[in-house]
Write an enzyme that holds these catalytic residues in place. Structure first.
Site, mmCIF file in Angstrom:
data_model
loop_
_atom_site.group_PDB
_atom_site.id
_atom_site.type_symbol
_atom_site.label_atom_id
_atom_site.label_comp_id
_atom_site.label_asym_id
_atom_site.label_seq_id
_atom_site.Cartn_x
_atom_site.Cartn_y
_atom_site.Cartn_z
ATOM 1 N N ASP A 21 0.845 -1.197 0.000
ATOM 2 C CA ASP A 21 0.000 0.000 0.000
ATOM 3 C C ASP A 21 0.879 1.245 0.000
ATOM 4 O OD1 ASP A 21 -1.911 1.940 0.397
ATOM 5 O OD2 ASP A 21 -2.158 1.506 2.539
ATOM 6 N N ASN A 23 -0.276 4.524 -0.196
ATOM 7 C CA ASN A 23 -0.855 5.790 0.274
ATOM 8 C C ASN A 23 -1.585 5.686 1.612
ATOM 9 O OD1 ASN A 23 -3.004 4.318 -0.585
ATOM 10 N ND2 ASN A 23 -3.882 5.894 -1.904
ATOM 11 N N ASP A 25 -4.087 3.902 2.733
ATOM 12 C CA ASP A 25 -5.524 3.633 2.891
ATOM 13 C C ASP A 25 -5.798 2.162 3.261
ATOM 14 O OD1 ASP A 25 -5.052 2.350 0.510
ATOM 15 O OD2 ASP A 25 -6.591 3.406 -0.644
ATOM 16 N N ASP A 29 -1.779 -1.231 -3.823
ATOM 17 C CA ASP A 29 -2.074 -0.505 -5.057
ATOM 18 C C ASP A 29 -0.919 -0.615 -6.051
ATOM 19 O OD1 ASP A 29 -0.181 1.417 -4.028
ATOM 20 O OD2 ASP A 29 -1.796 2.116 -2.718
ATOM 21 N N ASP A 98 -5.309 -10.303 -15.404
ATOM 22 C CA ASP A 98 -6.238 -11.407 -15.201
ATOM 23 C C ASP A 98 -7.413 -11.191 -16.144
ATOM 24 O OD1 ASP A 98 -7.679 -13.520 -13.857
ATOM 25 O OD2 ASP A 98 -6.482 -13.061 -12.078
ATOM 26 N N ASP A 199 -9.230 -16.571 -16.273
ATOM 27 C CA ASP A 199 -10.028 -16.990 -15.133
ATOM 28 C C ASP A 199 -11.164 -17.933 -15.512
ATOM 29 O OD1 ASP A 199 -10.707 -16.386 -12.257
ATOM 30 O OD2 ASP A 199 -12.598 -15.786 -13.181
ATOM 31 N N GLU A 256 -6.854 -21.048 -16.272
ATOM 32 C CA GLU A 256 -7.311 -21.686 -15.034
ATOM 33 C C GLU A 256 -8.287 -22.780 -15.442
ATOM 34 O OE1 GLU A 256 -9.341 -20.739 -10.700
ATOM 35 O OE2 GLU A 256 -10.145 -19.830 -12.497
ATOM 36 N N HIS A 328 -4.290 -17.374 -4.812
ATOM 37 C CA HIS A 328 -5.193 -16.554 -3.994
ATOM 38 C C HIS A 328 -6.501 -17.260 -3.641
ATOM 39 C CE1 HIS A 328 -6.714 -16.330 -8.000
ATOM 40 N NE2 HIS A 328 -7.811 -15.741 -7.569
ATOM 41 N N ASP A 329 -6.734 -18.460 -4.190
ATOM 42 C CA ASP A 329 -7.956 -19.207 -3.885
ATOM 43 C C ASP A 329 -7.691 -20.370 -2.939
ATOM 44 O OD1 ASP A 329 -9.527 -17.707 -5.622
ATOM 45 O OD2 ASP A 329 -9.161 -19.051 -7.318
HETATM 46 O O1 TEU Z 1 -11.728 -19.162 -9.602
HETATM 47 C C1 TEU Z 1 -12.578 -20.062 -10.288
HETATM 48 C C2 TEU Z 1 -12.729 -21.342 -9.722
HETATM 49 O O2 TEU Z 1 -13.044 -22.217 -10.500
HETATM 50 C C3 TEU Z 1 -12.499 -21.595 -8.278
HETATM 51 O O3 TEU Z 1 -12.933 -20.558 -7.489
HETATM 52 C C4 TEU Z 1 -13.276 -22.789 -7.950
HETATM 53 O O4 TEU Z 1 -14.635 -22.558 -8.171
HETATM 54 C C5 TEU Z 1 -13.108 -23.159 -6.534
HETATM 55 O O5 TEU Z 1 -11.757 -23.157 -6.223
HETATM 56 C C6 TEU Z 1 -13.688 -24.525 -6.363
HETATM 57 O O6 TEU Z 1 -13.124 -25.157 -5.278
HETATM 58 C C7 TEU Z 1 -11.564 -17.943 -10.211
HETATM 59 C C8 TEU Z 1 -10.757 -17.006 -9.354
HETATM 60 O O7 TEU Z 1 -9.474 -17.524 -9.189
HETATM 61 C C9 TEU Z 1 -11.469 -16.764 -8.068
HETATM 62 O O8 TEU Z 1 -10.737 -15.947 -7.209
HETATM 63 C C10 TEU Z 1 -12.786 -16.124 -8.401
HETATM 64 O O9 TEU Z 1 -13.549 -16.003 -7.242
HETATM 65 C C11 TEU Z 1 -13.572 -16.916 -9.434
HETATM 66 O O10 TEU Z 1 -12.789 -17.331 -10.532
HETATM 67 C C12 TEU Z 1 -14.675 -16.088 -10.009
HETATM 68 O O11 TEU Z 1 -14.137 -15.137 -10.879
HETATM 69 CA CA CA Z 2 -3.501 2.151 -1.242
#
Ligand code: TEU
Ligand code: CA
Length: 554
Positions: A21, A23, A25, A29, A98, A199, A256, A328-329
């Site tokens: 970050d 700034n 907030d 960014d 993305d 995605d 993905e 990130h998932d």
């Molecule tokens: O993720 C898609 C996705 O297929 C996974 O979230 C999956 O549904 C889940 O892991 C099942 O266990 C992408 C992005 O990476 C995620 O951050 C988003 O939330 C999602 O698409 C919707 O755009």
């Molecule tokens: Ca910021």
């Protein structure tokens, strides 16, 4: 195999909201990212994938885009983005954005126009169905829980959303939608992007006409996997997209892709495939259950090994996988693939080397290079992520107590990976001077970049050595293009493989805390990497320490 510019690269995923970050907030960014480019260059990163930073209400943290041609003010401006691309270029780095085009945000102007005139042009940008009393058009369960159908405000229709209700699915069957998407991709590529991470792309093809499937939970709904199995023809869309966009720019694209069928691999990532690469999610899906996160099983070392080797065998030299241990998932890889008792710098380094040395393009998720760990949640109030909140409810509905449900979903929460990057041991880990949007992991005093830079034995310095080895002129060709052959595949808690090219390398990981001995097939010439200071040898055999990993040149 035709060589491509991305084959020998090292990629790094940035989750902009949590990276740096600039700034105060509390939200990361683009200027913050620019300020860390030297850190990434020093690490050895070539390709940077940015999770979405387009205009968005952030209902799903930017995976709900309201304007594909703008940067969300919370992340910066278009000038900042252009500056980032230029600064990256100066360092021979590439920026990937993305590409989120299965759906947009319900705050996108297309959706607003569809609400205003559902029978007009923009109604056909989405999947709309007339309401029929309480009867839903299909009984599909959204990825984030509940039905995939939601009332289209101000109309007598409903719209389809495979993800959150603030993420209406775009109708790819409509050529006008596809044109809009290609136009946007090319607009960004013209700005000098290296390419895109793509995605949720398998979802763009729906099985038509829509129909119900057998319900699989008490809610009377069914998993979307049923519909996706029936959907044929995604390749028509994907090849058109490739030809109209990426191919013209020699851009890198990484899909993905979940649930691919074996026959998909050559067309997806073979020569002239739809994508340059796709992620290997074999270990991420291992142990998952159709019932929900609460029912998932831990992944054992032998399962981990088998998933990754099977994925490698499925691909062979058809193309290039993108190798990850987290994103990130997902929870942090060091929590998912190493038991709580055994998590240490040594075991983290072992996991890093085993994954990094596989054939494919290594992706590092921000903080992975520090061995960042899951956050310990003490209350569901601390959770921001919509998937976790849904899975918590699923666990409660299945009869778990609130304590059990929290414990179960905390292991998988997507927020684990989304806590702010740990830069140093000052307040808020140096991520912000303000209040971070999500709690910083309290272990930042111990796990942070500044401390690790100065410690030759740190996880960070080990990642640097791995990257340097991949780039070493002598070994590069073997590491990038060499074949992968498992060794001692049936040995319990041992993961080992050859990489064979102009050199022969042997990667051995002792995936347990107890020592174990392996007899070498041939004497080694060099120890290229070792996560211990020494190596215990007895004539052509090595007694491996707990979680020792070795990269040997034979
Ligand atoms: O993720 C898609 C996705 O297929 C996974 O979230 C999956 O549904 C889940 O892991 C099942 O266990 C992408 C992005 O990476 C995620 O951050 C988003 O939330 C999602 O698409 C919707 O755009
Ligand atoms: Ca910021």
């Amino acid at each position: 195999m035709i060589k491509k510019w991305w084959h020998d690269k090292v990629a790094y995923q940035i989750y902009p909201k949590s990276f740096c970050d600039s700034n105060g907030d509390g939200i990361g960014d683009i200027p913050g990212i620019i300020s860390k480019l030297d850190y990434l260059q020093d690490l050895g990163v070539d390709i940077i994938w940015l999770s979405p930073c387009y205009s968005s209400p952030l209902a799903d943290q930017g995976y709900d885009i309201s304007d594909y041609y703008n940067i969300d003010p919370r992340f910066g401006t278009m000038e900042d983005m252009e500056h980032l691309i230029a600064e990256a270029k100066k360092r021979n780095m590439y920026i990937l954005m993305d590409l989120v085009v299965n759906h947009c945000s319900n705050e996108h102007e297309w959706f607003k126009k569809a609400c205003a005139d559902p029978d007009g042009k923009y109604g056909n940008f989405f999947y709309l169905r007339d309401k029929d009393g309480d009867k839903l058009p299909t009984n599909w369960r959204s990825y984030f829980g509940g039905s995939v159908w939601e009332d289209l405000p101000g109309t007598n229709k409903q719209y389809l959303h495979l993800f959150h209700k603030k993420q209406p699915d775009l109708n790819w069957e409509n050529p006008e939608v596809r044109e809009e998407i290609y136009k946007n991709i090319n607009w960004w590529l013209e700005k000098g992007l290296g390419g895109f991470r793509i995605d949720a792309i398998i979802n763009i093809k729906k099985a038509l006409p829509f129909r119900d499937y057998t319900p699989d939970r008490e809610d009377g709904l069914c998993s979307l996997d049923n519909m996706l199995k029936d959907a044929v023809g995604v390749g028509d869309f994907l090849s058109e997209m490739r030809d109209r966009t990426f191919k013209k720019y020699d851009a890198f694209s990484v899909g993905e892709v979940f649930n691919e069928k074996p026959e998909d691999i050559p067309v997806f990532i073979g020569e002239d495939g739809y994508f340059s690469s796709m992620f290997d999610f074999s270990a991420e899906v291992c142990g998952k259950s159709g019932k929900g996160w609460y029912d998932a099983k831990p992944v054992t070392p032998d399962e981990y090994k088998n998933c990754r080797f099977d994925a490698q065998a499925r691909i062979g030299d058809t193309g290039f996988l993108s190798n990850i241990i987290e994103n990130h998932d997902e929870p942090r890889g060091v929590n998912r693939y190493i038991s709580d008792e055994d998590r240490s710098d040594q075991s983290k380094k072992m996991l890093a080397a085993l994954s990094f040395m596989m054939r494919g393009i290594p992706f590092i998720y921000q903080g992975q290079e520090l061995g960042m760990e899951n956050l310990e949640f003490t209350s569901i109030e601390q959770v921001d992520d919509i998937a976790t909140l849904d899975e918590y409810q699923v666990a409660l509905d299945a009869g778990l107590s609130p304590e059990e449900a929290l414990k179960a979903v905390a292991k998988f929460s997507r927020d684990n990976a989304r806590t702010p990057m740990q830069w140093d041991n000052t307040e808020h880990a140096g991520f912000t001077t303000g209040t971070p949007w999500l709690n910083v992991n309290p272990n930042y005093t111990r796990i942070n970049a500044a401390t690790q830079q100065n410690d030759a034995d740190s996880v960070l310095r080990f990642y640097k050595k791995l990257i340097a080895l991949r780039k070493n002129e002598e070994y590069k060709n073997t590491i990038v293009y060499g074949s992968l052959e498992p060794v001692w595949r049936d040995r319990h808690n041992l993961m080992a493989y050859y990489r064979k090219g102009d050199k022969t390398l042997l990667v051995i990981g002792n995936y347990q805390k107890e020592e174990q001995t392996v007899g070498l097939p041939a004497p080694y010439k060099n120890v290229l990497l070792n996560n211990y200071d020494d190596l215990k040898e007895t004539d052509n055999a090595i007694k491996l320490y707990g979680y020792q990993v070795l990269i040997l040149e034979l």
